[in-house]
Every structure is written in structure tokens, then in C-alpha cells.
Design an enzyme around this catalytic site. Structure first.
Site, mmCIF file in Angstrom:
data_model
loop_
_atom_site.group_PDB
_atom_site.id
_atom_site.type_symbol
_atom_site.label_atom_id
_atom_site.label_comp_id
_atom_site.label_asym_id
_atom_site.label_seq_id
_atom_site.Cartn_x
_atom_site.Cartn_y
_atom_site.Cartn_z
ATOM 1 N N LEU A 210 0.969 -1.171 -0.036
ATOM 2 C CA LEU A 210 0.008 -0.012 -0.189
ATOM 3 C C LEU A 210 0.941 1.272 0.061
ATOM 4 C CD1 LEU A 210 -2.564 -1.015 2.920
ATOM 5 C CD2 LEU A 210 -2.820 -1.078 0.284
ATOM 6 N N ASP A 211 0.489 2.355 -0.457
ATOM 7 C CA ASP A 211 1.219 3.543 -0.480
ATOM 8 C C ASP A 211 1.155 4.117 0.954
ATOM 9 O OD1 ASP A 211 1.415 3.711 -3.359
ATOM 10 O OD2 ASP A 211 -0.457 4.730 -3.571
ATOM 11 N N ARG A 212 2.349 4.852 1.052
ATOM 12 C CA ARG A 212 2.641 5.390 2.384
ATOM 13 C C ARG A 212 1.341 5.858 3.236
ATOM 14 N NH1 ARG A 212 6.934 8.098 5.124
ATOM 15 N NH2 ARG A 212 8.130 8.234 2.958
#
Length: 309
Positions: free
Chosen positions: A130-132
Site C-alpha cells: 500500500l502507498d505510504r
């Protein structure tokens, strides 16, 4: 090595670079203070400097800083919100602001590092990322056999992943599928865009359903049919309903805060690699996301599991 980025939404300089370069804000602060960052040709040494749409941000990195070295995952003592765990897998609710996998500048501050610490340094592997600033359900495997089994489910679309996205403006269509290939924005190593059917573009498909909306915003359910980088964010920008507070793909008039995009991996379902039974897990929204929905008068049920079947 030098890189130049174009700003699309008003925000703090350190927030902008932390997102683009996938660095902690401490590392970005060092770049700025060391005089390695300029905006529109002017050297900026203030972390809180506000960049505006169409500003050009230039980063002049040293060769030593960009030397490519293998990244070793370091155990990270960080409390995990574990939704499920057994000898084969872990399912975790990742908080906003934590990277999934370490970079050369974030060896210890990652979800994978936290899982390694939790497992007493025993091997653990990310099944997906998942993106940050995307929160929610993320899965890890505790051995190579389970990892391969689960990644095959991803490729064959047996594993289902559903997201909640808070977007600008009401949608005309209450459901549909976005079919638009994605490719990198020029030489930019971070941003993606909808491309054409050239060899560089990768097919991407996102299903969506409106859960609630008003004259300002909409809360939608998204299902990933493919798993491209930034897929949901780029697809929603493409149909002119960008995710709220998205520092890369949001409205130019919106000043993004440090929270980042309002995108949450709500639910996942899959076949357990050894038990051979279907399992599903749901991650609750954090308070910031929930409060934002309340402020926009977009009410949702306490549990959305039924909406993700």
C-alpha cells in the site's frame, strides 16, 4: 543526480517531497536544510515553505546519496493492528503515514520491519503493498510457499481487494468500471498517468460503486481488478473525481495536508494457503478519515462488510 518535479496542489514543501521521493520527513528536512532543494530556481531551506500549483521543485542529489545498495529490512518496534495471524499469514491494518517496505533511507521505519520485529526476526514477506498514506488491510506471508500461493491468487484475481475512496464532486454514474491503461509521466519515477495503448502503458481496470454522495463529495467503493501503482488515484483523477487531499493527483486548488490521500484498503478476501478455505477481513477507518466524512456529512454504517460482497 538531479530531478525536477511539477507541483499540482498547494502544500508544504517537505510534504510534497516526502510523498514523491518516498522518504521520511526527517530525511526530506535534511535535504532542504542542506540546500539541495530549490523552487522556481530559488534555493529554499525552510521545511514549511508552501509550494503552489505549477511551481517547479528541483532536487540536486549527491551521487553518494543515490548509490544503489541492497536494502536490508531492519526490525522496527512499532505496535501493529493485527486483524489475523497464524503460522502461515498475517493480516494487518496499516496506519496512514507508514511505508510498506523500507527504502534505502527508511531501513527501520516500515510495516515490514514492524512485522519482522513482531515475529521475533523470523522471515516474513509482503504479499502486496500500500502507498505510504493509504491505510488499511495489508497481507504478509510467513514462508515462501504461502507467499507464492497468495501471489498467484492476486494474479488470477482470486484474491479480492476493496477500497474506500473519498472523492471530490458527486458522480453521475452510481457504478461502473474504469478501463484506462497507465504509464509513467515522462522520466518521473513516481507519478503515473493514463496513457494510450503503446508498449509503455499497462492495462488497468477499477470497478467502483457510490456508497454515499452529496453536492460536494462522494464516498465510493473501489475494487482493484488489476494492481498497478497508484491505480485508483490515477483512475479517479482521470474521470475528474480526484481523491481528497491527494498531494500527487488531487485538485490544484486544494492545499494537501500531511495526512495525504483519503484512500483506505477496507477489505480483503482470499483462500487460505494451507487451510484451503475462504477468509475475509475488514479494517476500520482511522479517526481522521471518519471525522472528514462527518464534516462532509457523508454517513456510513459502523460495518461495511455487507457492502463489499
Amino acid at each position: 543526480m538531479e530531478q525536477t518535479f511539477s507541483v499540482t496542489t498547494a502544500q508544504r514543501l517537505d510534504t510534497f517531497l516526502a510523498t514523491l521521493l518516498n522518504l521520511s520527513r526527517v530525511k526530506v528536512a535534511k535535504l532542504i536544510v542542506d540546500g539541495l532543494v530549490s523552487v522556481n530556481g530559488k534555493k529554499i531551506t525552510k521545511n514549511g515553505w508552501l509550494v503552489q500549483p505549477e511551481d517547479r521543485v528541483h532536487v540536486n542529489w549527491s551521487e553518494e546519496l543515490f548509490e544503489k545498495v541492497p536494502v536490508e529490512v531492519q526490525p522496527y518496534d512499532f505496535p501493529l493492528d493485527i486483524l489475523y495471524e497464524d503460522e502461515q499469514i498475517m493480516v494487518v491494518n496499516k496506519p496512514n503515514g507508514l511505508i510498506s517496505h523500507p527504502t534505502s533511507f527508511n531501513e527501520s521505519e516500515s510495516l515490514l520491519g514492524a512485522a519482522l520485529f513482531h515475529c521475533n526476526h523470523q522471515p516474513v514477506f509482503l504479499v502486496h503493498r500500500l502507498d505510504r498514506d493509504t491505510s488499511g488491510v495489508i497481507m504478509l506471508a510467513k514462508n515462501q510457499s504461502s507467499l507464492l500461493h497468495l501471489q498467484k491468487q492476486l494474479q488470477q484475481r482470486v484474491m479480492k481487494r476493496y477500497y474506500l475512496a473519498l472523492v471530490h464532486f458527486p458522480l453521475d454514474s452510481l457504478s461502473g468500471t474504469i478501463s484506462a491503461p497507465l504509464e509513467r509521466v515522462g522520466n518521473n519515477k513516481v507519478m503515473w498517468k493514463v496513457g494510450n495503448s503503446s508498449n509503455k502503458a499497462k492495462n488497468a481496470f477499477t470497478k467502483f460503486t457510490v456508497l454515499n454522495q452529496n453536492e460536494k463529495a462522494a464516498l465510493i467503493k473501489c475494487e482493484l481488478l488489476t494492481g498497478r501503482t497508484h491505480q485508483i488515484r490515477v483512475h479517479l483523477q482521470f474521470i475528474k473525481h480526484p481523491v481528497y487531499n491527494d498531494p500527487l493527483y488531487g485538485l490544484k486548488s486544494e492545499q494537501a495536508t500531511e495526512y495525504g490521500q483519503y484512500l483506505h484498503a477496507q477489505q480483503i478476501s482470499f483462500i487460505h494457503p494451507t487451510l484451503n478455505k475462504e477468509m475475509g477481513f475488514e479494517a476500520q477507518l482511522d479517526k481522521t478519515f471518519s471525522d472528514k466524512l462527518d464534516n462532509l456529512n457523508l454517513k456510513i454504517a459502523n460495518s461495511l462488510y455487507a457492502l463489499f460482497q
